[in-house]
Motif scaffolding. Structure first.
Motif, mmCIF file in Angstrom:
data_model
loop_
_atom_site.group_PDB
_atom_site.id
_atom_site.type_symbol
_atom_site.label_atom_id
_atom_site.label_comp_id
_atom_site.label_asym_id
_atom_site.label_seq_id
_atom_site.Cartn_x
_atom_site.Cartn_y
_atom_site.Cartn_z
ATOM 1 N N ALA A 129 0.825 -1.196 0.000
ATOM 2 C CA ALA A 129 0.000 0.000 0.000
ATOM 3 C C ALA A 129 0.867 1.256 0.000
ATOM 4 O O ALA A 129 2.003 1.263 0.469
ATOM 5 N N GLU A 130 0.296 2.333 -0.521
ATOM 6 C CA GLU A 130 0.966 3.621 -0.459
ATOM 7 C C GLU A 130 1.069 4.063 1.002
ATOM 8 O O GLU A 130 0.156 3.829 1.787
ATOM 9 N N PRO A 131 2.162 4.733 1.392
ATOM 10 C CA PRO A 131 2.221 5.275 2.749
ATOM 11 C C PRO A 131 1.076 6.262 2.981
ATOM 12 O O PRO A 131 0.771 7.072 2.106
ATOM 13 N N PHE A 132 0.430 6.155 4.141
ATOM 14 C CA PHE A 132 -0.625 7.117 4.437
ATOM 15 C C PHE A 132 -0.072 8.313 5.207
ATOM 16 O O PHE A 132 -0.756 9.335 5.342
ATOM 17 N N ALA A 133 1.168 8.210 5.691
ATOM 18 C CA ALA A 133 1.806 9.337 6.361
ATOM 19 C C ALA A 133 3.311 9.245 6.178
ATOM 20 O O ALA A 133 3.873 8.142 6.139
ATOM 21 N N GLU A 134 3.942 10.398 6.048
ATOM 22 C CA GLU A 134 5.398 10.471 5.962
ATOM 23 C C GLU A 134 5.871 11.581 6.886
ATOM 24 O O GLU A 134 5.317 12.690 6.874
ATOM 25 N N LEU A 135 6.885 11.273 7.680
ATOM 26 C CA LEU A 135 7.381 12.224 8.667
ATOM 27 C C LEU A 135 8.869 12.452 8.458
ATOM 28 O O LEU A 135 9.614 11.518 8.154
ATOM 29 N N VAL A 136 9.310 13.683 8.646
ATOM 30 C CA VAL A 136 10.728 13.998 8.697
ATOM 31 C C VAL A 136 10.996 14.654 10.049
ATOM 32 O O VAL A 136 10.389 15.677 10.394
ATOM 33 N N THR A 137 11.869 14.032 10.813
ATOM 34 C CA THR A 137 12.208 14.479 12.159
ATOM 35 C C THR A 137 13.628 14.998 12.183
ATOM 36 O O THR A 137 14.545 14.330 11.697
ATOM 37 N N SER A 138 13.820 16.165 12.753
ATOM 38 C CA SER A 138 15.148 16.745 12.934
ATOM 39 C C SER A 138 15.479 16.712 14.418
ATOM 40 O O SER A 138 14.667 17.131 15.252
ATOM 41 N N ALA A 139 16.647 16.184 14.755
ATOM 42 C CA ALA A 139 17.042 16.072 16.165
ATOM 43 C C ALA A 139 18.530 16.325 16.315
ATOM 44 O O ALA A 139 19.317 16.074 15.396
ATOM 45 N N LEU A 140 18.901 16.824 17.487
ATOM 46 C CA LEU A 140 20.309 17.026 17.823
ATOM 47 C C LEU A 140 20.715 15.974 18.848
ATOM 48 O O LEU A 140 20.087 15.847 19.904
ATOM 49 N N LEU A 141 21.747 15.210 18.522
ATOM 50 C CA LEU A 141 22.282 14.209 19.443
ATOM 51 C C LEU A 141 23.382 14.891 20.244
ATOM 52 O O LEU A 141 24.542 14.959 19.837
ATOM 53 N N VAL A 142 22.992 15.445 21.377
ATOM 54 C CA VAL A 142 23.916 16.242 22.190
ATOM 55 C C VAL A 142 24.974 15.334 22.802
ATOM 56 O O VAL A 142 24.660 14.338 23.455
ATOM 57 N N GLY A 143 26.242 15.668 22.586
ATOM 58 C CA GLY A 143 27.348 14.881 23.129
ATOM 59 C C GLY A 143 27.885 13.850 22.167
ATOM 60 O O GLY A 143 28.912 13.218 22.445
ATOM 61 N N ALA A 144 27.222 13.653 21.027
ATOM 62 C CA ALA A 144 27.699 12.667 20.055
ATOM 63 C C ALA A 144 28.956 13.179 19.355
ATOM 64 O O ALA A 144 29.031 14.339 18.951
ATOM 65 N N THR A 145 29.957 12.306 19.212
ATOM 66 C CA THR A 145 31.216 12.681 18.557
ATOM 67 C C THR A 145 31.686 11.646 17.531
ATOM 68 O O THR A 145 32.480 11.962 16.652
ATOM 69 N N ALA A 146 31.201 10.409 17.627
ATOM 70 C CA ALA A 146 31.716 9.329 16.780
ATOM 71 C C ALA A 146 30.998 9.210 15.446
ATOM 72 O O ALA A 146 31.524 8.627 14.504
ATOM 73 N N LEU A 147 29.801 9.766 15.348
ATOM 74 C CA LEU A 147 29.009 9.611 14.135
ATOM 75 C C LEU A 147 29.576 10.482 13.022
ATOM 76 O O LEU A 147 29.681 11.706 13.165
ATOM 77 N N GLU A 148 29.938 9.852 11.912
ATOM 78 C CA GLU A 148 30.509 10.585 10.783
ATOM 79 C C GLU A 148 29.409 11.258 9.964
ATOM 80 O O GLU A 148 28.332 10.689 9.773
ATOM 81 N N PRO A 149 29.675 12.462 9.454
ATOM 82 C CA PRO A 149 28.672 13.143 8.613
ATOM 83 C C PRO A 149 28.383 12.347 7.343
ATOM 84 O O PRO A 149 29.270 11.712 6.780
ATOM 85 N N PHE A 150 27.143 12.375 6.896
ATOM 86 C CA PHE A 150 26.760 11.730 5.644
ATOM 87 C C PHE A 150 25.409 12.281 5.223
ATOM 88 O O PHE A 150 24.677 12.894 6.015
ATOM 89 N N GLY A 151 25.057 12.050 3.970
ATOM 90 C CA GLY A 151 23.731 12.382 3.477
ATOM 91 C C GLY A 151 23.410 13.859 3.541
ATOM 92 O O GLY A 151 24.289 14.717 3.527
ATOM 93 N N GLU A 152 22.122 14.155 3.634
ATOM 94 C CA GLU A 152 21.636 15.526 3.660
ATOM 95 C C GLU A 152 20.716 15.745 4.848
ATOM 96 O O GLU A 152 19.959 14.858 5.233
ATOM 97 N N ILE A 153 20.829 16.924 5.433
ATOM 98 C CA ILE A 153 19.929 17.327 6.511
ATOM 99 C C ILE A 153 18.793 18.114 5.873
ATOM 100 O O ILE A 153 19.012 19.120 5.204
ATOM 101 N N SER A 154 17.577 17.628 6.091
ATOM 102 C CA SER A 154 16.427 18.277 5.461
ATOM 103 C C SER A 154 15.287 18.356 6.445
ATOM 104 O O SER A 154 15.079 17.460 7.261
ATOM 105 N N GLY A 155 14.541 19.443 6.379
ATOM 106 C CA GLY A 155 13.362 19.590 7.215
ATOM 107 C C GLY A 155 12.092 19.151 6.522
ATOM 108 O O GLY A 155 11.001 19.480 6.960
ATOM 109 N N GLY A 156 12.234 18.420 5.420
ATOM 110 C CA GLY A 156 11.050 18.008 4.662
ATOM 111 C C GLY A 156 10.755 18.997 3.557
ATOM 112 O O GLY A 156 11.486 19.958 3.320
ATOM 113 N N ALA A 157 9.655 18.762 2.877
ATOM 114 C CA ALA A 157 9.254 19.643 1.791
ATOM 115 C C ALA A 157 8.919 21.030 2.336
ATOM 116 O O ALA A 157 8.588 21.182 3.521
#
Length: 296
Positions: A129-157
């Motif tokens: 089935a087609e998705p009936f809802a799509e969500l884009v969540t933006s969050a800050l992982l405070v204190g994170a240092t090991a995660l390497e940057p990748f992809g794109e940061i987007s707030g949705g359409a």
């Protein structure tokens, strides 16, 4: 560390949980005019998968990591239905390092039963089935240092553009400890900062704080009552950025600005300390009478 999508999670949504969630949000409002779900319930269903994904992303962090919800975008083709099986699939769109940690963008897609009248392919395979809802969540992982940057940061359409302006409205609520607790139980988000004063103080707050999504959900209910004839089924999109915590016992002001057609309502939320939700918006489908008598 993994950046792979989280496994799909499927479960049945009950009428009782739909009613409990909407009732918790509307505790200070008149009873809803119908038994439809809140459009924000889509976030409730996606939240557990998002938590699991964040835990996987931060598994290699040498120190503690806390999550700050920065912004939320929800697009709805329809509401979740009582008794249906909902599958949540989540992708991590990107990560970017910032002075306090790592900002991430997560996209969740919710599909219902395969025989979904909103656009199923007719296949009996899971997720057909087609998705009936799509969500884009933006969050800050405070204190994170090991995660390497990748992809794109987007707030949705982009948020929908209003067409002119109608008369604005202002309404004031005063969240209570009991309202926050009831929301925590109904949403399943029992983070101690919402329930335990000592835990909230340890996290740097003066008292327990309201869930950002509870404030967003309350704004949606006010907009539904004022501009959608109480029909949450007309809501097609919701967005907002969280800028400051909301504490109980203080006035929370909602400034609502509908456009001339009452199809886009911009809003902001303020406490005495300043803005709590910025750049808020809700998009409404046309009233059924405007669409040749068919429900949107």
């Amino acid at each position: 560390m993994t950046t792979a999508p989280a496994p799909a999670v499927t479960r049945t949504v009950t009428a009782e949980e739909i009613a409990a969630y909407r009732g918790a949000v509307r505790a200070g409002l008149p009873a809803a005019r119908d038994q439809l779900a809140s459009p924000v319930h889509a976030f409730v269903l996606a939240h557990t998968v998002a938590e699991q994904t964040v835990a996987a992303l931060t598994a290699d962090e040498p120190g503690s990591v806390s999550v700050v919800h920065l912004g939320q975008d929800i697009r709805c083709r329809r509401l979740v239905r009582p008794g249906e099986q909902v599958t949540v699939r989540l992708d991590v769109l990107g990560a970017r390092r910032e002075p306090r940690g790592v900002r991430v963008a997560l996209r969740s897609r919710l599909t219902g039963d395969a025989a979904d009248s909103t656009g199923s392919t007719g296949s009996t395979e899971p997720g057909a089935a087609e998705p009936f809802a799509e969500l884009v969540t933006s969050a800050l992982l405070v204190g994170a240092t090991a995660l390497e940057p990748f992809g794109e940061i987007s707030g949705g359409a982009p948020a929908p553009a209003p067409a002119g302006a109608a008369e604005p409205a202002t309404v004031v609520h005063e969240p209570t400890v009991e309202w926050i607790r009831r929301y925590a139980l109904a949403s399943g988000d029992e983070n101690p900062i919402h329930l335990d004063a000592d835990a909230a103080r340890a996290a740097g707050f003066g008292s327990v704080i309201a869930h950002g999504m509870s404030v967003l959900a309350l704004a949606v209910e006010e907009i539904t009552d004022r501009y959608a004839d109480g029909d949450t089924g007309r809501i097609r999109g919701i967005g907002g950025r969280f800028s400051a915590p909301v504490t109980p016992g203080e006035p929370l002001r909602f400034d609502l600005q509908p456009d001339a057609a009452r199809r886009v309502v911009r809003f902001g939320c303020r406490t005495p300390a300043g803005p709590a939700v910025k750049s808020g918006w809700v998009e409404l489908a046309a009233h059924a009478a405007e669409e040749n008598g068919s429900r949107p």
